[in-house]
Design a protein around this motif. Structure first.
Motif, PDB file in Angstrom:
ATOM      1  N   LEU A  69       3.326   0.394   7.648  1.00 15.94           N
ATOM      2  CA  LEU A  69       4.107  -0.823   7.424  1.00 15.94           C
ATOM      3  C   LEU A  69       4.055  -1.252   5.956  1.00 15.94           C
ATOM      4  O   LEU A  69       5.048  -1.764   5.419  1.00 15.94           O
ATOM      5  CB  LEU A  69       3.608  -1.948   8.331  1.00 15.94           C
ATOM      6  CG  LEU A  69       4.034  -1.829   9.801  1.00 15.94           C
ATOM      7  CD1 LEU A  69       3.197  -2.756  10.679  1.00 15.94           C
ATOM      8  CD2 LEU A  69       5.521  -2.122   9.961  1.00 15.94           C
ATOM      9  N   ARG A  70       2.919  -1.043   5.311  1.00 17.05           N
ATOM     10  CA  ARG A  70       2.839  -1.340   3.876  1.00 17.05           C
ATOM     11  C   ARG A  70       3.844  -0.486   3.102  1.00 17.05           C
ATOM     12  O   ARG A  70       4.544  -0.984   2.209  1.00 17.05           O
ATOM     13  CB  ARG A  70       1.426  -1.066   3.354  1.00 17.05           C
ATOM     14  CG  ARG A  70       0.374  -2.024   3.837  1.00 17.05           C
ATOM     15  CD  ARG A  70      -1.014  -1.519   3.461  1.00 17.05           C
ATOM     16  NE  ARG A  70      -2.060  -2.447   3.847  1.00 17.05           N
ATOM     17  CZ  ARG A  70      -3.339  -2.167   3.815  1.00 17.05           C
ATOM     18  NH1 ARG A  70      -3.757  -0.950   3.405  1.00 17.05           N
ATOM     19  NH2 ARG A  70      -4.235  -3.063   4.187  1.00 17.05           N
ATOM     20  N   VAL A  71       3.914   0.799   3.453  1.00 15.48           N
ATOM     21  CA  VAL A  71       4.865   1.685   2.780  1.00 15.48           C
ATOM     22  C   VAL A  71       6.295   1.248   3.093  1.00 15.48           C
ATOM     23  O   VAL A  71       7.139   1.167   2.187  1.00 15.48           O
ATOM     24  CB  VAL A  71       4.627   3.155   3.193  1.00 15.48           C
ATOM     25  CG1 VAL A  71       5.696   4.061   2.592  1.00 15.48           C
ATOM     26  CG2 VAL A  71       3.228   3.611   2.774  1.00 15.48           C
ATOM     27  N   LEU A  72       6.565   0.928   4.341  1.00 18.34           N
ATOM     28  CA  LEU A  72       7.907   0.469   4.714  1.00 18.34           C
ATOM     29  C   LEU A  72       8.270  -0.825   3.991  1.00 18.34           C
ATOM     30  O   LEU A  72       9.422  -1.003   3.558  1.00 18.34           O
ATOM     31  CB  LEU A  72       7.983   0.279   6.228  1.00 18.34           C
ATOM     32  CG  LEU A  72       8.079   1.580   7.035  1.00 18.34           C
ATOM     33  CD1 LEU A  72       7.514   1.390   8.447  1.00 18.34           C
ATOM     34  CD2 LEU A  72       9.518   2.075   7.080  1.00 18.34           C
ATOM     35  N   ALA A  73       7.312  -1.729   3.836  1.00 15.96           N
ATOM     36  CA  ALA A  73       7.562  -2.982   3.116  1.00 15.96           C
ATOM     37  C   ALA A  73       7.873  -2.716   1.644  1.00 15.96           C
ATOM     38  O   ALA A  73       8.768  -3.338   1.058  1.00 15.96           O
ATOM     39  CB  ALA A  73       6.374  -3.923   3.254  1.00 15.96           C
TER      40      ALA A  73
END
Length: 198
Positions: free
Chosen positions: A64-68
């Motif tokens: 999710l950090r990467v997606l954000a």
């Protein structure tokens, strides 16, 4: 008209829901708005969550950090591409763990810069994930797992939970049915037995 999905990339039911939603919205020339829901955040302080799920939720938080980071730097189309690449590896026939290798491969497949993998370790992005997560929870009105779906400016639903992606006619019927229900303020909940994943 718009449709928004809050998703945790570790959830296999959410993956199937996302494929249904993406296809049905696409047949109407509507874009899906991708937002983040974290099962790690949802289950903070819950000691009843088995350890294997905790590990899965933490791996998903890294994703999710990467997606954000992708959303902030490259936009929604890039989020769509990256989640699609992740999901094919984790929830498709390969049935892989959502680990760093999957993220690296998925960034490459999505045509995104390789250095975005560094975002997986960037805890400052947790604030972005949490803000999105909280917005989805507020929209549905009760603590809810993944996915959360909202049509237009109506209240959101937890779900729908799909065990497989329905054929086009059924998919379209479900899409229209949920859109209609979403506008009925008095409607709260409907549920039946969950089929196994297929």
């Amino acid at each position: 008209m718009s449709v928004t999905i809050w998703f945790d990339p570790s959830c296999p039911y959410t993956w199937r829901t996302s494929r249904w939603l993406r296809a049905a919205a696409g047949r109407r020339d509507e874009k899906v708005v991708w937002r983040f829901l974290s099962l790690a955040v949802l289950n903070e302080g819950n000691d009843d969550v088995p350890e294997r799920y905790r590990l899965s939720h933490q791996r998903a938080l890294a994703a999710l950090r990467v997606l954000a980071a992708v959303d902030g730097r490259h936009g929604q189309d890039a989020v769509d591409r990256l989640y699609s690449a992740i999901g094919e590896r984790v929830h498709g026939p390969a049935d892989r763990y959502l680990d760093r290798d999957v993220l690296v491969e998925s960034l490459a497949e999505a045509g995104l810069p390789a250095e975005l993998i560094d975002a997986a370790d960037d805890a400052s992005l947790d604030a972005v994930v949490r803000e999105s997560h909280d917005a989805g929870q507020q929209r549905v009105g009760t603590p809810s797992g993944s996915p959360v779906v909202a049509f237009d400016d109506h209240p959101a639903f937890f779900g729908p939970v799909l065990s497989s992606v329905p054929a086009d006619a059924d998919a379209d019927q479900a899409f229209e049915g949920l859109r209609l229900l979403s506008g009925v303020r008095e409607f709260s909940e409907v549920k039946r037995a969950r089929d196994p994943l297929s």
